[in-house]
Design an enzyme around this catalytic site. Structure first.
Site, mmCIF file in Angstrom:
data_model
loop_
_atom_site.group_PDB
_atom_site.id
_atom_site.type_symbol
_atom_site.label_atom_id
_atom_site.label_comp_id
_atom_site.label_asym_id
_atom_site.label_seq_id
_atom_site.Cartn_x
_atom_site.Cartn_y
_atom_site.Cartn_z
ATOM 1 N N ASP A 360 -4.327 4.389 18.565
ATOM 2 C CA ASP A 360 -4.424 2.794 18.202
ATOM 3 C C ASP A 360 -4.745 2.696 16.570
ATOM 4 O O ASP A 360 -4.553 1.694 16.021
ATOM 5 C CB ASP A 360 -4.814 1.881 19.080
ATOM 6 N N HIS A 481 2.538 -2.168 23.483
ATOM 7 C CA HIS A 481 2.902 -1.191 22.441
ATOM 8 C C HIS A 481 4.229 -0.339 22.793
ATOM 9 O O HIS A 481 4.392 -0.051 24.346
ATOM 10 C CB HIS A 481 1.858 -0.172 22.698
ATOM 11 N N ASP A 483 4.768 2.783 22.734
ATOM 12 C CA ASP A 483 4.442 4.154 23.326
ATOM 13 C C ASP A 483 4.343 4.119 24.791
ATOM 14 O O ASP A 483 4.329 5.040 25.427
ATOM 15 C CB ASP A 483 3.640 4.731 22.568
ATOM 16 N N CYS A 654 -2.086 7.555 23.927
ATOM 17 C CA CYS A 654 -2.777 6.544 23.437
ATOM 18 C C CYS A 654 -4.191 6.956 23.229
ATOM 19 O O CYS A 654 -4.854 6.541 22.200
ATOM 20 C CB CYS A 654 -3.274 5.500 24.557
#
Length: 672
Positions: A360, A481, A483, A654
């Site tokens: 991030d 997000h 992802d 992440c």
């Protein structure tokens, strides 16, 4: 097109002029002719070529010719003079009876002047390329390229070199674009003439220009050979924000000066990447009147874009944080990375201060030019414990840094770079994207309120041009997000990759199949601390969970359609990965570890262990994912990240970051 300059001459007076080889002087004979002129003749030195427009019937200009119409004489020379006023030209005017009415005399000093760059993009500066002041995309294109000097040559100087106004090491020159001033002519220019290099005030925000200490210095720099880590004593700053114009040396004979152009800004909403540098020859005027530019040579530079690297490129280095509670996960990641043969860089606790979400915080990319290239980390606006890591730990020699500051814009979770991905190369409706397309998550287009990636970051990404961004709807997720519901993996066929999408429908199909086969009592989450196991039957009977996942599937399907349209994908290019979600406060999270949130290192995948229902002692979810991916030649390693990542709304992707090799394809060869 030949540059033409209008010249005025007077009868019974010698006009002395400096002529630049490759241009034309244009003299309107009517303007200088005495009244009643009926004929004229022209005589000149052998080095001077002249012609009359419109052409007379008689080609011998030395004999009196009829003075008809609005006659223009064009003058050129093919080589530089050895001395001042070396060449001569005279125009004689005659009356009705061919009596001489007067003579206009011209003394010429020819010089060669060129400001040169690597316009053909071969890493070397060529002489007077006709395309040096223009840009064309494609393999048959042209135009010089400029790097933003965003790395630092000093290990103790934790600021990009572009924040310094001097050069301290020869190695810094390789980050700059070479430019050469070439001159040829007499030992000195006629009195009062001078050369100046200049830039516009707006371009001064984007570039600086340095000069080598003396003519002919640093010849080796144009071929890419540099003496690293030696201090440079005499590379003065010539042009910059405080100096828009400066006189430059003229040494006479055949000479050249090496210059180095430094990029200061990446492309952005208010900057298209084009900058120009001008070299002008100034003619003296009378006292109190500014000198007049009689010739200007201009070169154009285009700033290299920041380019992201997709999962299909070869990994170089994996980044992972060490925290007080993730030792078991870290050990599994170390084993995975070692088996792949990749480098692992562990960010220790005293640096990350408990922040494990290194994906991030930053995104890796690179810049490239024919003479040099290097990785550049994009630092997100996210302001947490890892905020200083990209700047303090990554910025260094040949490792650049860039960020965007939102100002008054609100920074949300969508500004973290788990919400920033890039596809592999694709072709969409006949248009080729050889570097893929950037993918970001935003609020739903019709939403009056919602979280979005800050506009300054979006503007920066769009301005890079070569990876035209695609916006997906990700605000339906708690973290928000992209992802969390998608990733790309390499494949040996079709487009060279597959898009993996999280799919509640695929999960329900799998669970219903288990139930039909008599495995409805098989339970999820067995062995997971502090989590109550749930049977397949219980999951299928949970109507509220089904409604939540119907909503999630609708959100993912909306994105699926966008991705198919914007990436030119077909359903055969997409693999549905069985993932269930739960919603709280109208936002969704993965119900069990989100398997699309994986680490991709070539053909090897580190996937969050889903703790699915077991059939004959084997997790049915793992079995399903292996059946979907291993046929593509991919290897799946499942890692337990439940207690240290999943429960905190994140997974392996992440908590990791990967620096990859740049594309072999050159961005300037792209057809726009």
């Amino acid at each position: 097109m030949v540059l033409r300059r209008t010249l005025r001459v007077d009868v019974e007076r010698v006009t002395r002029v400096v002529y630049v080889v490759g241009t034309e002087l244009s003299i309107n004979l009517n303007r200088s002719a005495p009244p009643s002129s009926k004929f004229f003749s022209v005589k000149s030195s052998s080095a001077v070529q002249c012609s009359i427009q419109p052409p007379p019937q008689e080609t011998r200009l030395q004999s009196p010719l009829p003075f008809k119409g609005n006659l223009v004489m064009l003058i050129s020379m093919s080589q530089a003079s050895q001395s001042e006023n070396e060449s001569k030209l005279s125009v004689r005017y005659y009356g009705e009876k061919k009596e001489v009415l007067g003579n206009a005399i011209l003394h010429l000093t020819a010089v060669e002047i060129s400001l040169d760059v690597d316009a053909d993009r071969d890493g070397k500066v060529e002489r007077n390329n006709p395309n040096k002041n223009s840009w064309k995309w494609g393999k048959d294109g042209y135009g010089a390229i400029l790097l933003v000097n965003c790395d630092t040559e000093q290990s103790y100087w934790k600021k990009p070199d572009l924040e310094k106004d001097s050069i301290s090491k020869v190695s810094d020159l390789k980050d700059m674009s070479p430019m050469v001033l070439r001159t040829r002519g007499p030992a000195k220019l006629p009195e009062g003439y001078k050369l100046t290099m200049h830039i516009s005030k707006s371009d001064a925000e984007s570039i600086r220009v340095f000069r080598s200490g003396s003519s002919g210095d640093d010849d080796n720099t144009t071929s890419g050979s540099f003496l690293f880590n030696l201090f440079v004593e005499t590379h003065p700053l010539v042009l910059g924000s405080n100096v828009l114009s400066e006189e430059v040396p003229y040494e006479g004979g055949d000479s050249k000066w090496n210059y180095y152009v430094e990029g200061l800004r990446f492309l952005d909403r208010d900057f298209d990447g084009s900058v120009r540098i001008h070299l002008s020859l100034l003619e003296p005027a009378t006292r109190g009147i500014p000198d007049t530019p009689i010739f200007t040579d201009t070169v154009l530079f285009t700033v290299a874009p920041w380019i992201m690297t997709p999962n299909t490129l070869k990994p170089i280095e994996v980044f992972f944080c060490k925290t007080s509670d993730n030792n078991k996960v870290l050990q599994q990641v170390q084993k995975f990375v070692a088996e792949v043969g990749c480098k692992l860089r562990i960010c220790p606790q005293y640096i990350n201060r408990g922040d494990r979400w290194i994906q991030d915080q930053m995104e890796f990319g690179y810049v490239d030019s024919p003479h040099h290239g290097f990785p550049v980390v994009l630092d997100s606006p996210r302001d947490r414990e890892l905020a200083e890591f990209p700047h303090t730990e990554l910025l260094g020699p040949d490792f650049g840094y860039v960020t965007r500051t939102p100002g008054k814009e609100e920074v949300t979770k969508l500004d973290s770079f788990g919400n920033l991905e890039v596809s592999p190369p694709v072709t969409v409706n006949g248009k080729n994207y050889p570097f893929g397309r950037i993918i970001i998550g935003v609020a739903f287009p019709t939403a009056e309120t919602g979280r979005n990636m800050t506009q300054v970051v979006q503007d920066f990404l769009r301005a890079q041009k070569v990876q035209d961004p695609v916006a997906l709807f990700s605000d339906w997720l708690t973290v928000g997000h992209v992802d969390e519901f998608m990733t790309f993996v390499p494949a040996p066929d079709r487009k060279g990759f597959r898009l993996l999408l999280a799919s509640p429908d695929a999960a329900y199909k799998l669970f219903k199949g288990l139930q039909n086969d008599g495995h409805g009592g098989a339970r999820m989450f067995e062995g997971v601390k502090d989590v109550d196991p749930q049977s397949v039957d219980e999951i299928l009977e949970d109507e509220d969970l089904q409604l939540q996942n119907n909503y999630v599937q609708n959100c993912i399907d909306w994105n699926r359609d966008v991705l198919k349209r914007e990436l030119g994908l077909e359903d055969a290019d997409i693999i549905d990965v069985p993932i269930l979600f739960t919603t709280h406060d109208k936002k969704a999270d993965a119900y069990y570890p989100d398997m699309v949130n994986m680490i991709v290192l070539g053909k090897d995948l580190a996937i969050p262990k889903p703790f699915g229902p077991k059939v004959n002692g084997v997790c049915a979810l793992e079995t399903e994912v292996r059946s979907l991916l291993e046929g593509l030649g991919l290897t799946c390693m499942f890692i337990d990240d439940f207690a240290t990542y999943h429960i905190w709304h994140g997974e392996l992707h992440c908590g990791s970051n990967v620096r990859r090799e740049p594309f072999k394809e050159k961005w300037w060869n792209m057809v726009m």
